[in-house]
Scaffold this motif. Structure first.
Motif, PDB file in Angstrom:
ATOM      1  N   GLY A   1       0.805  -1.210   0.000  1.00  0.00           N
ATOM      2  CA  GLY A   1       0.000   0.000   0.000  1.00  0.00           C
ATOM      3  C   GLY A   1       0.840   1.262   0.000  1.00  0.00           C
ATOM      4  O   GLY A   1       0.325   2.342   0.273  1.00  0.00           O
TER       5      GLY A   1
ATOM      6  N   ALA B   1      -0.773  -4.244  -4.065  1.00  0.00           N
ATOM      7  CA  ALA B   1      -1.773  -4.711  -3.103  1.00  0.00           C
ATOM      8  C   ALA B   1      -1.085  -5.505  -1.993  1.00  0.00           C
ATOM      9  O   ALA B   1      -0.043  -6.115  -2.203  1.00  0.00           O
ATOM     10  CB  ALA B   1      -2.809  -5.577  -3.803  1.00  0.00           C
TER      11      ALA B   1
ATOM     12  N   TRP C   1      -6.523  -6.494  -1.854  1.00  0.00           N
ATOM     13  CA  TRP C   1      -7.273  -5.486  -1.092  1.00  0.00           C
ATOM     14  C   TRP C   1      -8.554  -6.107  -0.558  1.00  0.00           C
ATOM     15  O   TRP C   1      -9.203  -6.882  -1.249  1.00  0.00           O
ATOM     16  CB  TRP C   1      -7.609  -4.288  -1.965  1.00  0.00           C
ATOM     17  CG  TRP C   1      -6.409  -3.589  -2.538  1.00  0.00           C
ATOM     18  CD1 TRP C   1      -5.962  -3.650  -3.818  1.00  0.00           C
ATOM     19  CD2 TRP C   1      -5.508  -2.720  -1.846  1.00  0.00           C
ATOM     20  NE1 TRP C   1      -4.833  -2.882  -3.974  1.00  0.00           N
ATOM     21  CE2 TRP C   1      -4.534  -2.297  -2.777  1.00  0.00           C
ATOM     22  CE3 TRP C   1      -5.412  -2.261  -0.526  1.00  0.00           C
ATOM     23  CZ2 TRP C   1      -3.492  -1.436  -2.431  1.00  0.00           C
ATOM     24  CZ3 TRP C   1      -4.375  -1.403  -0.181  1.00  0.00           C
ATOM     25  CH2 TRP C   1      -3.434  -0.996  -1.122  1.00  0.00           C
ATOM     26  N   ARG C   2      -8.900  -5.755   0.643  1.00  0.00           N
ATOM     27  CA  ARG C   2     -10.085  -6.330   1.288  1.00  0.00           C
ATOM     28  C   ARG C   2     -11.174  -5.272   1.467  1.00  0.00           C
ATOM     29  O   ARG C   2     -10.858  -4.106   1.725  1.00  0.00           O
ATOM     30  CB  ARG C   2      -9.714  -6.909   2.656  1.00  0.00           C
ATOM     31  CG  ARG C   2      -8.589  -7.936   2.592  1.00  0.00           C
ATOM     32  CD  ARG C   2      -8.216  -8.413   3.983  1.00  0.00           C
ATOM     33  NE  ARG C   2      -7.043  -9.275   3.958  1.00  0.00           N
ATOM     34  CZ  ARG C   2      -7.093 -10.572   3.677  1.00  0.00           C
ATOM     35  NH1 ARG C   2      -8.267 -11.141   3.400  1.00  0.00           N
ATOM     36  NH2 ARG C   2      -5.992 -11.303   3.665  1.00  0.00           N
TER      37      ARG C   2
ATOM     38  N   PRO D   1     -13.712  -3.705  -2.794  1.00  0.00           N
ATOM     39  CA  PRO D   1     -12.753  -2.914  -2.009  1.00  0.00           C
ATOM     40  C   PRO D   1     -12.554  -1.519  -2.592  1.00  0.00           C
ATOM     41  O   PRO D   1     -12.557  -1.326  -3.804  1.00  0.00           O
ATOM     42  CB  PRO D   1     -11.464  -3.727  -2.105  1.00  0.00           C
ATOM     43  CG  PRO D   1     -11.898  -5.108  -2.439  1.00  0.00           C
ATOM     44  CD  PRO D   1     -13.122  -4.956  -3.279  1.00  0.00           C
TER      45      PRO D   1
ATOM     46  N   VAL E   1      -9.921   1.845  -2.191  1.00  0.00           N
ATOM     47  CA  VAL E   1      -8.600   2.223  -1.696  1.00  0.00           C
ATOM     48  C   VAL E   1      -8.449   3.736  -1.780  1.00  0.00           C
ATOM     49  O   VAL E   1      -8.729   4.339  -2.821  1.00  0.00           O
ATOM     50  CB  VAL E   1      -7.472   1.542  -2.491  1.00  0.00           C
ATOM     51  CG1 VAL E   1      -6.107   1.940  -1.930  1.00  0.00           C
ATOM     52  CG2 VAL E   1      -7.640   0.035  -2.481  1.00  0.00           C
TER      53      VAL E   1
ATOM     54  N   ASN F   1      -8.316   0.928   3.658  1.00  0.00           N
ATOM     55  CA  ASN F   1      -7.280   0.631   2.669  1.00  0.00           C
ATOM     56  C   ASN F   1      -6.566   1.916   2.276  1.00  0.00           C
ATOM     57  O   ASN F   1      -7.205   2.935   1.981  1.00  0.00           O
ATOM     58  CB  ASN F   1      -7.895  -0.009   1.427  1.00  0.00           C
ATOM     59  CG  ASN F   1      -8.400  -1.413   1.684  1.00  0.00           C
ATOM     60  OD1 ASN F   1      -7.761  -2.196   2.393  1.00  0.00           O
ATOM     61  ND2 ASN F   1      -9.550  -1.746   1.114  1.00  0.00           N
TER      62      ASN F   1
ATOM     63  N   CYS G   1      -3.136   3.748   0.142  1.00  0.00           N
ATOM     64  CA  CYS G   1      -1.980   3.775  -0.753  1.00  0.00           C
ATOM     65  C   CYS G   1      -1.317   5.135  -0.610  1.00  0.00           C
ATOM     66  O   CYS G   1      -1.976   6.169  -0.755  1.00  0.00           O
ATOM     67  CB  CYS G   1      -2.435   3.558  -2.202  1.00  0.00           C
ATOM     68  SG  CYS G   1      -1.193   3.958  -3.461  1.00  0.00           S
TER      69      CYS G   1
END
Length: 370
Positions: free
Chosen positions: A89, A223, A228-229, A267, A269, A293, A295
């Motif tokens: 991430g 990821a 990714w969840r 998911p 992000v 999530n 990044c």
């Protein structure tokens, strides 16, 4: 019931049926995130506007893509083992791209190859307008209001003088699909010739080259293991907003990505770009207020950089004699900003230099033929 009341009731029922048939929005509720924030001063062409999913309140929502990140600005992703400063991430570099100096950075390097001067061999492709008794002109793809004229009542095609290029030697009879409106001929073609400083001595003409669609960038972070969840995010919380506002001189975003599609429950992000300073240190601080999530990636411009550049470019759009007709800010990748113009000349370069050529990507219609 009165007739007007019957009509109101019919409209109400039709609206209710339409709303019931619509798909639910993807998570999270980005509409809430972007409501009521700062407004971006942008004048963009229809093509550029169509490439942006959401731009408001400093938050961008990006649909999944299948091509590398645009311009290479936010594409520095280490797919290998994550280290102390390269966790899942987070893009695998601690430093953001440099934009120091008048010609440095992503934009400045690419721009130099697009400069044209009098006597250069150039090419332009697009709409040509031929008024009887006058030299045909190429016209820049200006944004125009959509007006529903009655058949036969539409005005004759025209092009503002500041955005037209005279095409000496162009032959409209050789252009397929030319139409005539009120005696003015219009068509689409490509012309190659010698640049004379707002005119071209045509040496060759051919079919128009359709512009390539601008692809959306990929999420610039690897990821985590297992992918990714789906998990909730507090990206719209007061604490996150306050943190990013306090770091406007360092960070850009947030940008909302849907790496696996936009279906409900997929998911989501949040990408935050870092233009200045250490990515790992920024992430450590940001994670104290953010959950979800995440990044963290290097970008060219911070929020403050983008605001300054966008405001400066907005004034150049209206500058006479430059042929600039559109500009936009840092967009999805955190820069560079883009400027659309007739041709990238030394005059245009001088006007853009104080803004920072390394922060700008020029998009001229007239391009050199090397």
């Amino acid at each position: 019931m009165k007739p007007v009341d019957e009509m109101d009731e019919m409209l109400r029922r039709a609206g209710a049926r339409w709303r019931a048939d619509q798909r639910g929005p993807a998570e999270p509720d980005v509409a809430f995130v972007v409501s009521g924030g700062r407004k971006r001063r942008r004048w963009v062409s229809a093509l550029a506007a169509a490439s942006v999913a959401v731009v408001a309140a400093g938050v961008l929502a990006v649909a999944p893509g299948d091509v590398p990140a645009a311009n290479g600005v936010a594409a520095s992703v280490d797919q290998g083992e994550a280290g102390p400063r390269n966790r899942p991430g987070m893009a695998g570099t601690d430093r953001a791209p440099s934009a120091d100096g008048p010609g440095a950075g992503v934009g400045g390097v690419a721009n130099e190859g697009l400069l044209v001067g009098v006597g250069d061999l150039v090419r332009v492709s697009g709409r040509v307008i031929g008024v009887p008794g006058k030299v045909p002109v190429y016209c820049a793809p200006l944004a125009v209001p959509v007006v529903g004229y009655a058949k036969g009542q539409e005005p004759a095609p025209s092009c503002p003088a500041g955005y037209a290029v005279a095409l000496y030697g162009a032959d409209l009879d050789r252009i397929a699909g030319v139409t005539t409106v009120k005696g003015v001929r219009i068509g689409d073609a490509t012309f190659t010739g010698i640049w004379r400083g707002r005119s071209i001595d045509v040496r060759e003409q051919s079919a128009m080259v359709a512009p390539k669609p601008e692809a959306l960038p990929e999420l610039p972070c690897a990821a985590p293991e297992g992918g990714w969840r789906p998990e909730p995010s507090n990206v719209s919380s007061p604490a996150v907003n306050a943190f990013l506002a306090a770091h406007a001189g360092q960070a850009y975003g947030p940008v909302i990505y849907y790496p696996y599609g936009t279906s409900r429950g997929a998911p989501v992000v949040t990408m935050v770009g870092v233009a200045h300073g250490d990515l790992g240190a920024f992430r450590d601080a940001f994670e104290k207020v953010y959950s979800g999530n995440l990044c963290v990636a290097p970008v060219l411009m911070s929020r403050a950089d983008d605001e300054r550049v966008s405001n400066a470019l907005a004034s150049t759009v209206n500058a006479k004699g430059l042929g600039i007709y559109a500009s936009s800010g840092a967009g999805m990748t955190g820069g560079p900003a883009s400027v659309s113009m007739i041709a990238y000349t030394e005059q245009v370069k001088s006007a853009l230099t104080p803004i920072g050529l390394g922060l700008i990507r020029v998009e001229p219609q007239v391009v050199p033929v090397r």
